[in-house]
Design a protein around this motif. Sequence first.
Motif, PDB file in Angstrom:
ATOM      1  N   GLY A 206       1.941   7.573  22.075  1.00 27.22           N
ATOM      2  CA  GLY A 206       1.584   6.759  23.217  1.00 27.22           C
ATOM      3  C   GLY A 206       2.011   5.307  23.030  1.00 27.22           C
TER       4      GLY A 206
ATOM      5  N   THR B 133       5.760   4.932  23.198  1.00 28.18           N
ATOM      6  CA  THR B 133       6.247   4.997  24.581  1.00 28.18           C
ATOM      7  C   THR B 133       5.967   3.681  25.304  1.00 28.18           C
ATOM      8  OG1 THR B 133       5.729   7.346  24.552  1.00 28.18           O
ATOM      9  CG2 THR B 133       6.164   6.359  26.692  1.00 28.18           C
ATOM     10  N   THR B 134       4.748   3.175  25.140  1.00 29.37           N
ATOM     11  CA  THR B 134       4.353   1.987  25.899  1.00 29.37           C
ATOM     12  C   THR B 134       5.000   0.719  25.362  1.00 29.37           C
ATOM     13  OG1 THR B 134       2.239   3.116  25.967  1.00 29.37           O
ATOM     14  CG2 THR B 134       2.335   0.976  27.004  1.00 29.37           C
TER      15      THR B 134
ATOM     16  N   GLY C 188       2.886  15.329  22.182  1.00 31.64           N
ATOM     17  CA  GLY C 188       2.674  15.500  23.616  1.00 31.64           C
ATOM     18  C   GLY C 188       3.997  15.555  24.361  1.00 31.64           C
ATOM     19  N   VAL C 189       3.924  15.918  25.645  1.00 30.81           N
ATOM     20  CA  VAL C 189       5.144  15.992  26.444  1.00 30.81           C
ATOM     21  C   VAL C 189       5.591  14.586  26.830  1.00 30.81           C
ATOM     22  CG1 VAL C 189       5.838  16.500  28.815  1.00 30.81           C
ATOM     23  CG2 VAL C 189       4.936  18.315  27.373  1.00 30.81           C
ATOM     24  N   GLY C 190       6.894  14.333  26.783  1.00 28.42           N
ATOM     25  CA  GLY C 190       7.378  13.027  27.208  1.00 28.42           C
ATOM     26  C   GLY C 190       8.609  12.598  26.448  1.00 28.42           C
ATOM     27  N   ARG C 191       8.862  11.281  26.447  1.00 27.89           N
ATOM     28  CA  ARG C 191      10.061  10.795  25.772  1.00 27.89           C
ATOM     29  C   ARG C 191       9.863  10.663  24.276  1.00 27.89           C
ATOM     30  NH1 ARG C 191      10.432   5.617  28.880  1.00 27.89           N
ATOM     31  NH2 ARG C 191       8.310   6.246  29.386  1.00 27.89           N
ATOM     32  N   ALA C 192       8.613  10.453  23.840  1.00 26.54           N
ATOM     33  CA  ALA C 192       8.364  10.293  22.408  1.00 26.54           C
ATOM     34  C   ALA C 192       8.777  11.538  21.606  1.00 26.54           C
ATOM     35  CB  ALA C 192       6.901   9.942  22.164  1.00 26.54           C
TER      36      ALA C 192
END
Lengths: 315, 649
Positions: free
Chosen positions: B401, B404-405, B518-522
């Motif tokens: 998280g 990503t942020t 988790g799902v996402g760009r990370a």
Amino acid sequence: MRARLTALTGTLLLLTGCGAADMTKQASPFADARGARTVTLSVQSWVGAQANVAVAQYLLESELGYRVDTVQVDEVPAWDALSQGRVDAILEDWGHPDQEKRYVHDKKTIARGGGLGVTGHIGWYVPAYFAKQHPDVTDWKNLDRYADEMRTPESGGKGQLLDGSPSYVTNDKALVKNLDLDYQVVFAGSEAAQITQITRFAKEKKPFLTYWYAPQWLFEKVPMTEVRLPAYEEGCDADPAKVACAYPHTPLQKYLNADFARNGGDAAAFLKKFRWTTEDQNEVSLMIADQKLTPREAAEKWADRHASTWKAWLP
Amino acid sequence: MATVTAASLRIAPPGVLRRPAARKLLLLAALAAVLVPLAHARWASGSWPSALTVDLTGPLTRAGDWIIDNRDSHPLFLYFLGHVSNAVVVSVRAVYLLLLAAGWAGVTAAATALAWCVAGIRLALGTAAALLACGALGMWVPTMQTLALMAVAVLVSVAVGTLLGLAAGLSDRLDRVLRPVLDTMQVLPAFAYLLPVVLVFGIGVPAAVLATVVYAAPPMARLTALGLRGADKEVLEAVDSLGATARQRLLTARLPLARKELLLGLNQTIMMALSMAVIASVIGAGGLGDRVYQALASVDVGAALAAGIPIVLLAVVLDRITAAAGDTTGRRPAPRAVYAVPAALAVTVAAAVAARLSGRLDWPASWTVAVATPVNDAVAWMTDHLYSGVPVVGGTADWAGHFTTWVLDPLRDGLQGLPWWAVLLLVAAVAWPIGTWRTALTAVLALAATGVLGVWEPSLDTLSQVLAAVAVTLVLGFAIGVAAARGDRFERLLRPVLDVFQTMPQFVYLIPVVALFGVGRAPAVAAAVVYALPAVVRITAQGLRQVDPAALEAARSLGATPAQQIRQVQLPLARPALLLAVNQGVVLVLAVVVIGGLVGGGALGYDAVFGLAQGDLATGLVAGAAIVCLGLTLDRVTQPTERRTTKGA
């Protein structure tokens, strides 16, 4: 250089037999390896499709003496493969009107194989533990109230609507826009990633909103409640940009390669009669995906318990 | 941004102007001062101006429909592509049937005998163990399917690569023509061209073999050309003075002298073909890759690993055997090589017959070991305990998280927020001082092409992910590389780990990566780092080790601490190797972009996967082309002075 190329092409032609090559007759080099009669089935990436294929494969092999090859393909390429005869059958299709028009009506290279007996439905789901605490979340009109709780680093300040594989039918982007919801569609990119994320959320008892579909084994592990969208009416999803209604309930269909349907003998007859229920499929899916049985073991167990069902499929 | 740099340069003392980099930047600033106001007046928009895009949806969709409608009737397909397809099917089938006829005993005996002849007893034992392990994992038949596919793909790649390499090695003009072609083939991510191949050949083995050849032939071509060009001038003159014809000269002098490069080319080609074997499973190639891919569908890491391990074992065995064959260059072949082939054949036939007589042609089902359940338990335990709530450091989900942020979002928003011309200027300003005006122009034009294709925003999104992943890869890679260069024991321990990471199909670790981040760009970035790290570590360690020992000794005698030795002697001297590591890191990270699309990376990777899944040529091909353009941009921007010779390193 050119002479060599011509010579090479010539040799190639000699090797493969001169004349035209039929692109519609392209079997797998791994088929018929030991002189057995072979059927090639396409498997799509979701476990329900695996369950159909596992049971069909087991029965074709143990009852009818075929050798079954399976090929993993996405839905649209599977239609193409079916028309070319690279695979003999798709056992679970969720509705592809464009492909159906092209191959079944115009080119006549694919034939209908009848219904699978299972009705599919796509929808938006929240976990049951969250719906129990907040019963009003199950109406789309109240979704915005929970957008904050559904937020993730990927959803850009809005709530996250988790979507899955790029091969699946979805109107979600249009739905979010046309229903004016404070949500962002985040594509997991594959069903595997989506399932992994959902089970993660469920372990932590976190709220989430996801695109999901029934029948699906994951409901047994992570109970989910559907969110009511504006009711589906015939034709309300005709324009992909203007969709503002729920997804339909789709009786899932089987399709066979046209040649195979005519000359496939017992195997084709068997696959046409193959028809079971949502509960049957879920039973096998759960054994494969959750109990980690191999598809063959799962199919064998199911077949032991349901002999009366599959005896009717035999030619 | 670039104009700010330029302003400060103008008031800089003239001494700076003598440096070529500064002159280039100044020239660029002057160019920009003229061009930017023009461009701004004409197309005033923050993002890529729509007046400068070309919509290819119509033509691409029509092309796709044309192929589907004419595939069964047009002469191009009936008399050419159809035969190519059939030839591939016939050859793969022939090899497969041969392998099945030999049975597991015969294949194992043959491979062991071959390894013994080429590389000695230790590798022979390793080979036997590896093949038996494939059987024990219950993967014998898929392994043979993959081997059959590989054998044909490698043969064709070697033939194509050698022909291209001969052309480039013998003719300067052809070399100039072929070089950019080979460059482009090397930065092409494999996923980008699966779609057109599938459209023409349909799913299955022929498409897989041809896609593999495109991927695996360039290293062979490049190394053949390199070997031919690098041949010892004096030897060639001696051959010439003996009155040899051009053909004799090639066959008796130049090719034998290039043997080492040729074998290295073979080695690279095999490695790349094997890595493609898994990607090709997406288009129905069967074999081990298909098992990995199917296991992914049921979210079963254990089953995916059971099919992934044979791929790693095959890769390691083939790598060591071909590398050993290359090492023997210059020495006289060992005496056992003379009767090697007949001996291997005899052993194989004996083993095959023995197995057939005893009715054990198939791998016995009772001899398999189930690894899936323990592996899944281990993965579940790990993700449960690391995902969140780890004291002090927080869980992996929190890291993802924050990453990503704090890193990905600012990077992406920053790039997308810049005016389009500023991004192009930035690329030029980075590329020109490192390379020539040609490389800078290629980089700028390639990036501009993504705008013309109408995918400017997603391209910059992808670019931000690549930059973040490269940064992480380089920090980790340099640190591990330095440690490996300084400690022999550490390097020995590291080698098998790197082997596994480099050859393990990415599909195997997709699920653990999602479970952790988790799902996402990370997770997409994490997958890219895992894939690119081994090459960066290897090149860094190798570069540091090759630093002149005398220089190091001198520094040591002057009383430099280990840290000083690294910083002031080793790193500066290993600069070319480090630049190569950066370049490789960039290219390899980009190759995983599409894989990132499978775990929520979005942007171009998702579009490429979407195109393949939906048979949507317009979306998929444009995304693929944009990935290639990004690859060219990044490759040129990081182009080290010396051209690399291999992609996989």
